[in-house]
Design a protein around this motif. Structure first.
Motif, PDB file in Angstrom:
ATOM      1  N   GLY A 109       0.810  -1.210   0.000  1.00  0.00           N
ATOM      2  CA  GLY A 109       0.000   0.000   0.000  1.00  0.00           C
ATOM      3  C   GLY A 109       0.844   1.260   0.000  1.00  0.00           C
ATOM      4  N   VAL A 110       0.209   2.348  -0.389  1.00  0.00           N
ATOM      5  CA  VAL A 110       0.850   3.660  -0.347  1.00  0.00           C
ATOM      6  C   VAL A 110      -0.115   4.618   0.352  1.00  0.00           C
ATOM      7  CG1 VAL A 110       0.068   4.309  -2.691  1.00  0.00           C
ATOM      8  CG2 VAL A 110       2.058   5.444  -1.682  1.00  0.00           C
ATOM      9  N   PHE A 111       0.406   5.367   1.321  1.00  0.00           N
ATOM     10  CA  PHE A 111      -0.380   6.312   2.111  1.00  0.00           C
ATOM     11  C   PHE A 111       0.082   7.713   1.735  1.00  0.00           C
ATOM     12  CE2 PHE A 111      -1.193   8.527   6.274  1.00  0.00           C
ATOM     13  CZ  PHE A 111      -2.575   8.388   6.270  1.00  0.00           C
ATOM     14  N   TYR A 112      -0.873   8.572   1.409  1.00  0.00           N
ATOM     15  CA  TYR A 112      -0.504   9.907   0.936  1.00  0.00           C
ATOM     16  C   TYR A 112      -1.542  10.943   1.312  1.00  0.00           C
ATOM     17  CZ  TYR A 112      -3.886   8.995  -2.788  1.00  0.00           C
ATOM     18  OH  TYR A 112      -5.052   8.702  -3.471  1.00  0.00           O
ATOM     19  N   HIS A 113      -1.102  12.184   1.312  1.00  0.00           N
ATOM     20  CA  HIS A 113      -1.990  13.325   1.481  1.00  0.00           C
ATOM     21  C   HIS A 113      -2.565  13.614   0.111  1.00  0.00           C
ATOM     22  CE1 HIS A 113      -3.258  17.495   1.982  1.00  0.00           C
ATOM     23  NE2 HIS A 113      -3.291  17.240   3.285  1.00  0.00           N
ATOM     24  N   THR A 114      -3.831  13.986   0.037  1.00  0.00           N
ATOM     25  CA  THR A 114      -4.454  14.189  -1.267  1.00  0.00           C
ATOM     26  C   THR A 114      -3.856  15.358  -2.045  1.00  0.00           C
ATOM     27  OG1 THR A 114      -6.268  15.379  -0.205  1.00  0.00           O
ATOM     28  CG2 THR A 114      -6.628  13.052  -0.723  1.00  0.00           C
ATOM     29  N   SER A 115      -2.986  16.139  -1.425  1.00  0.00           N
ATOM     30  CA  SER A 115      -2.260  17.176  -2.154  1.00  0.00           C
ATOM     31  C   SER A 115      -1.202  16.539  -3.054  1.00  0.00           C
ATOM     32  CB  SER A 115      -1.579  18.147  -1.188  1.00  0.00           C
ATOM     33  OG  SER A 115      -0.512  17.492  -0.517  1.00  0.00           O
ATOM     34  N   GLY A 116      -0.937  15.254  -2.835  1.00  0.00           N
ATOM     35  CA  GLY A 116       0.038  14.528  -3.631  1.00  0.00           C
ATOM     36  C   GLY A 116       1.281  14.133  -2.865  1.00  0.00           C
ATOM     37  N   GLU A 117       1.474  14.661  -1.662  1.00  0.00           N
ATOM     38  CA  GLU A 117       2.647  14.292  -0.869  1.00  0.00           C
ATOM     39  C   GLU A 117       2.479  12.875  -0.331  1.00  0.00           C
ATOM     40  OE1 GLU A 117       4.634  17.852   1.330  1.00  0.00           O
ATOM     41  OE2 GLU A 117       2.490  17.858   1.737  1.00  0.00           O
ATOM     42  N   GLU A 118       3.455  12.028  -0.636  1.00  0.00           N
ATOM     43  CA  GLU A 118       3.408  10.656  -0.178  1.00  0.00           C
ATOM     44  C   GLU A 118       4.063  10.539   1.188  1.00  0.00           C
ATOM     45  OE1 GLU A 118       5.221   8.739  -3.472  1.00  0.00           O
ATOM     46  OE2 GLU A 118       3.490   9.126  -4.746  1.00  0.00           O
ATOM     47  N   ILE A 119       3.430   9.795   2.060  1.00  0.00           N
ATOM     48  CA  ILE A 119       3.878   9.681   3.440  1.00  0.00           C
ATOM     49  C   ILE A 119       4.676   8.399   3.649  1.00  0.00           C
ATOM     50  CG2 ILE A 119       3.096   9.543   5.832  1.00  0.00           C
ATOM     51  CD1 ILE A 119       0.639  11.266   4.814  1.00  0.00           C
ATOM     52  N   PHE A 120       4.108   7.263   3.228  1.00  0.00           N
ATOM     53  CA  PHE A 120       4.851   6.013   3.316  1.00  0.00           C
ATOM     54  C   PHE A 120       4.391   5.033   2.251  1.00  0.00           C
ATOM     55  CE2 PHE A 120       1.489   4.948   6.536  1.00  0.00           C
ATOM     56  CZ  PHE A 120       0.999   3.779   5.971  1.00  0.00           C
ATOM     57  N   PHE A 121       5.261   4.053   2.020  1.00  0.00           N
ATOM     58  CA  PHE A 121       4.989   2.954   1.106  1.00  0.00           C
ATOM     59  C   PHE A 121       5.208   1.680   1.893  1.00  0.00           C
ATOM     60  CE2 PHE A 121       6.457   0.000  -2.316  1.00  0.00           C
ATOM     61  CZ  PHE A 121       5.318   0.054  -3.103  1.00  0.00           C
ATOM     62  N   TYR A 122       4.312   0.721   1.747  1.00  0.00           N
ATOM     63  CA  TYR A 122       4.415  -0.547   2.475  1.00  0.00           C
ATOM     64  C   TYR A 122       4.504  -1.677   1.460  1.00  0.00           C
ATOM     65  CZ  TYR A 122       3.070  -4.372   5.621  1.00  0.00           C
ATOM     66  OH  TYR A 122       3.033  -5.523   6.356  1.00  0.00           O
ATOM     67  N   LYS A 123       5.569  -2.451   1.544  1.00  0.00           N
ATOM     68  CA  LYS A 123       5.744  -3.570   0.624  1.00  0.00           C
ATOM     69  C   LYS A 123       6.475  -4.701   1.335  1.00  0.00           C
ATOM     70  CE  LYS A 123       7.346  -4.754  -3.962  1.00  0.00           C
ATOM     71  NZ  LYS A 123       7.932  -4.275  -5.214  1.00  0.00           N
ATOM     72  N   ASP A 124       5.936  -5.888   1.197  1.00  0.00           N
ATOM     73  CA  ASP A 124       6.555  -7.092   1.756  1.00  0.00           C
ATOM     74  C   ASP A 124       6.863  -6.962   3.246  1.00  0.00           C
ATOM     75  OD1 ASP A 124       6.453  -8.201  -0.816  1.00  0.00           O
ATOM     76  OD2 ASP A 124       8.431  -7.398  -1.322  1.00  0.00           O
ATOM     77  N   GLY A 125       5.937  -6.365   3.994  1.00  0.00           N
ATOM     78  CA  GLY A 125       6.083  -6.272   5.443  1.00  0.00           C
ATOM     79  C   GLY A 125       6.967  -5.154   5.947  1.00  0.00           C
TER      80      GLY A 125
END
Length: 155
Positions: A109-125
């Motif tokens: 998953g990818v968590f982001y602010h709707t302004s486009g700034e990405e907060i974190f990416f989750y992959k393979d734990g």
């Protein structure tokens, strides 16, 4: 303010409700044909939207700074702060819920602010954080990071 979590799996609305209740969040639930919606007593609204496009369709992908290829997703979980008086609690709740969803589903998953700034990416734990947001999270909600494996994004 709005934030979203895009995941490459699907979670049913009842599963999200159970997850929220098991984490002791007081929630009211509204369900409509296209999505599920939850409102927490602290003023945080959570909406779940399914991606109805086939996996190879451009609308089923999200361009992220964390990886070279586009992130393919099946569902978006959107957070909206309805009550700014409790914004600190809402922020913490968003992170808690996002971490719990990713852990329980075992999906990327990818968590982001709707302004486009990405907060974190989750992959393979493992989480990869945008440095700016990681510093804010460590300062305000450091206890949330104690139980996850993470690194800082480096270009």
């Amino acid at each position: 303010m709005e934030y979203s979590l895009k995941i490459n799996g699907r979670q049913d609305v009842l599963g999200i409700r159970s997850l929220l209740l098991s984490n002791n969040f007081k929630v009211s639930h509204t369900k409509n044909k296209n999505n599920g919606e939850f409102e927490l007593e602290n003023g945080l609204k959570i909406s779940i939207y399914n991606n109805h496009f086939p996996p190879n369709h451009p609308a089923a992908s999200y361009e992220t700074m964390f990886q070279e290829e586009d992130f393919i997703y099946e569902q978006t979980i959107s957070y909206e702060l309805k009550n700014n008086q409790n914004y600190e609690l809402c922020y913490k709740t968003m992170y808690e819920i996002s971490f719990a969803i990713l852990k329980s589903l075992k999906v990327n998953g990818v968590f982001y602010h709707t302004s486009g700034e990405e907060i974190f990416f989750y992959k393979d734990g493992k989480y990869t954080f945008n440095r700016t947001y990681l510093e804010l999270l460590q300062k305000s909600y450091g206890e949330l990071l104690k139980h996850i494996e993470y690194e800082v994004f480096m270009k």
